[in-house]
Design an enzyme around this catalytic site. Sequence first.
Site, short mmCIF file in Angstrom:
data_model
loop_
_atom_site.label_atom_id
_atom_site.label_comp_id
_atom_site.label_asym_id
_atom_site.label_seq_id
_atom_site.Cartn_x
_atom_site.Cartn_y
_atom_site.Cartn_z
N SER A 1 0.81 -1.22 0.00
CA SER A 1 0.00 0.00 0.00
C SER A 1 0.84 1.27 0.00
CB SER A 1 -0.92 0.03 1.22
OG SER A 1 -1.82 -1.06 1.18
N PHE B 1 -0.92 5.74 11.63
CA PHE B 1 -0.05 4.90 12.46
C PHE B 1 1.34 5.52 12.63
CE2 PHE B 1 -2.86 1.71 10.19
CZ PHE B 1 -3.81 1.71 11.20
N ASP C 1 -12.36 2.53 4.68
CA ASP C 1 -11.84 2.04 5.97
C ASP C 1 -12.41 2.84 7.14
OD1 ASP C 1 -10.40 -0.15 5.23
OD2 ASP C 1 -8.44 0.82 5.29
N GLU D 1 4.77 -0.28 14.76
CA GLU D 1 5.21 1.03 14.27
C GLU D 1 6.18 1.72 15.23
OE1 GLU D 1 2.06 0.00 14.54
OE2 GLU D 1 1.48 -0.30 12.44
C1 TPP Z 1 -1.65 -0.32 14.19
C2 TPP Z 1 -2.01 -0.84 12.85
N1 TPP Z 1 -1.05 -0.96 11.91
C3 TPP Z 1 -1.37 -1.40 10.68
C4 TPP Z 1 -2.66 -1.70 10.35
C5 TPP Z 1 -3.02 -2.14 8.95
N2 TPP Z 1 -3.43 -3.53 8.92
C6 TPP Z 1 -4.73 -3.91 8.88
S1 TPP Z 1 -4.94 -5.56 8.92
C7 TPP Z 1 -3.27 -5.83 8.97
C8 TPP Z 1 -2.74 -7.23 9.03
C9 TPP Z 1 -3.31 -7.97 10.18
O1 TPP Z 1 -2.83 -9.27 10.23
P1 TPP Z 1 -3.46 -10.26 11.31
O2 TPP Z 1 -3.46 -9.62 12.64
O3 TPP Z 1 -2.76 -11.55 11.20
O4 TPP Z 1 -4.98 -10.34 10.84
P2 TPP Z 1 -5.72 -11.44 9.94
O5 TPP Z 1 -4.69 -12.31 9.30
O6 TPP Z 1 -6.57 -12.20 10.87
O7 TPP Z 1 -6.52 -10.68 8.94
C10 TPP Z 1 -2.57 -4.61 8.96
C11 TPP Z 1 -1.12 -4.47 8.97
C12 TPP Z 1 -3.64 -1.54 11.36
N3 TPP Z 1 -4.94 -1.77 11.13
N4 TPP Z 1 -3.29 -1.12 12.59
#
Ligand code: TPP
Lengths: 276, 312
Positions: B35, B81, B115, B56
């Site tokens: 992204s 973030f 979002d 972060e």
């Molecule tokens: C603090 C923060 N950093 C980055 C994001 C962007 N983000 C949304 S989902 C995601 C990945 C999440 O992975 P996981 O926790 O394994 O979720 P799942 O595989 O169950 O979708 C990221 C990096 C966020 N929502 N919050």
Amino acid sequence: MNEQVTHLEEKARQLRVAIVKTLHKSQSGHTGGSLSAIDMVTALYFHKMRHNPSDPSWEGRDRFVLCKGHAAPAQYVALAEAGYFPKEDLMTLRRLGSHLQGHPDSKVTPGVEVCTGSLGQGLSMAVGMALGLRLDQRDNRVYALLGDGELQEGQVWEAAMAAAHYKTDNLCAMVDANGLQIDGEVAKVMNVGPIADKFRAFGWQTLEIDGHDMGAILAALDKAETLKGAPTVIVARTVKGKGVSFFENKASYHGVPPSDEELPRALECLGEQCNL
Amino acid sequence: MSSMIATRDAYGETLAELGGEDSRIVVLDADLSGSTKTGVFAKKFPERFFNMGIAEANMVGTAAGLAAVGKVPFLSTFAIFAVGRAWEQVRQSLAYPKANVKVVATHGGVTVGEDGGSHQSVEDVAIMRAVPNMTVIVPADGVETKAAIRAAAAYKGPVYVRLGRNKVPTVFPADYRFEIGKGTELVAGTDLTFITTGLMTAQAVTAAEQLKKEGVSARVVHIGTIKPLDREIIAKAARETGVIVTAEEHSIVGGLGSAVAEVLAEECPVPLKRVGVNDRFGTSGKAEELLKYFGLTAEDLVEAGREMLARK
Ligand SMILES: Cc1ncc(C[n+]2csc(CCOP(=O)(O)OP(=O)(O)O)c2C)c(N)n1
Ligand SMILES: [Mg+2]
């Protein structure tokens, strides 16, 4: 019990269908992580948790925090199915003016307890709820559902430390360990394993299950309730995109909704006729 | 306004170019490299790319460490973030020691879209502007982004660059020269001035064209660097055109509008209207719908321009 498992399995299948249809309609949102979490969400909303859809702020309710807030569709379809709001509302997901925001928003969605979406903050709020409920001498339980990538946030471990320190045995965390995050495999992006060992080292009780085995989910939730003196974490091995074969185990479907072309095939995977 | 390009795409491209020119450049991301477009660099220079996972605060600290041993780190994640989650790390580990780290945040503002409010940063510019030693840049288009990223790499010290998710019209000519701390007069005018930043600059150019048809001569001044601010170009616009409209895809509290208000109050008080997000959180919706919903379109600027003319 077996009957209940069968009933919940069918409920989870229907909710998968609802997730796929909702995300197809919104054409924006997180498919993979909603599908990997839905069996646990189903077990909580339709078996384990005490709650009252006609009175979302009923004091006797157990609390649920969707720490991995991007899986909001999984919570929304469960809330709609339970009767917190009409199922038609699901078709407004992520639209301007909708009460179903991209990430859970307690200001506008009945049944949502806190705002999440920024990963890593939910468990802290769950710990606070557990402490507060205990202060009031209530027996309500608090459930928190986290992603495995989410465990990379330091705040999760600050919360884990506090939960064990304050012996919040009314708190049960669940990790949706699907092995994937956005940029790829959790183990390759930033390894968080071994997950259960880490929680044990922080003073938690740990249970490890297959997060798509409904019988195992129910048994673990029951067991967690009996474990006293420390919080419990259920580390649930799951498959991202579970139920739709071509979404399964693909990091690329993390934040991608089903296309027009994929919708009928996805519904077919879920044993559903597509009559759109 | 011919081509359309997302500023984050311009960033990814430029960063990968810079990687080939300067081996000190290292890049960090927090599980959003697709992204933020740092993935382009990662592909070309895998050994100089560090995916820090969804962590972060640790990413910011690690970047500070890399800078302390002579590297030139660029770190990226969404604006909410980078600035929100890791604010005190940015302050303590980057700004306070004047670490040579570039924080390039994408997905700023409400055009993040569906979002929703949790992901729409409407206060990052205000927060970064308040931190001493910090340089704050909000490019208007792809051309300026490329130039600003190069300027940030050449500058020694912490820099915050705010980029967007969606394609935006190109307002600058290919030979545009970006200079940190310098505003640009994009459209000449004598009756009022739009002072704008980010994607609102293109809207202001359109608004000025519309007003011209009504016989109004509107100046457009683009502020690419919110800090240090080009006070001169702002005071000059106030003296010469008498009324000011600011516009930003950000809260009117603490961002460009506030920065301009400070200059006007101290140097040349004239009537001012701040167009921006009116001290509220974002919400889910399509980017275009949200710009309308929050009053951030060319039509809104035309309206604001007329209103201010009436106050002259
Ligand atoms: C603090 C923060 N950093 C980055 C994001 C962007 N983000 C949304 S989902 C995601 C990945 C999440 O992975 P996981 O926790 O394994 O979720 P799942 O595989 O169950 O979708 C990221 C990096 C966020 N929502 N919050
Ligand atoms: Mg995961």
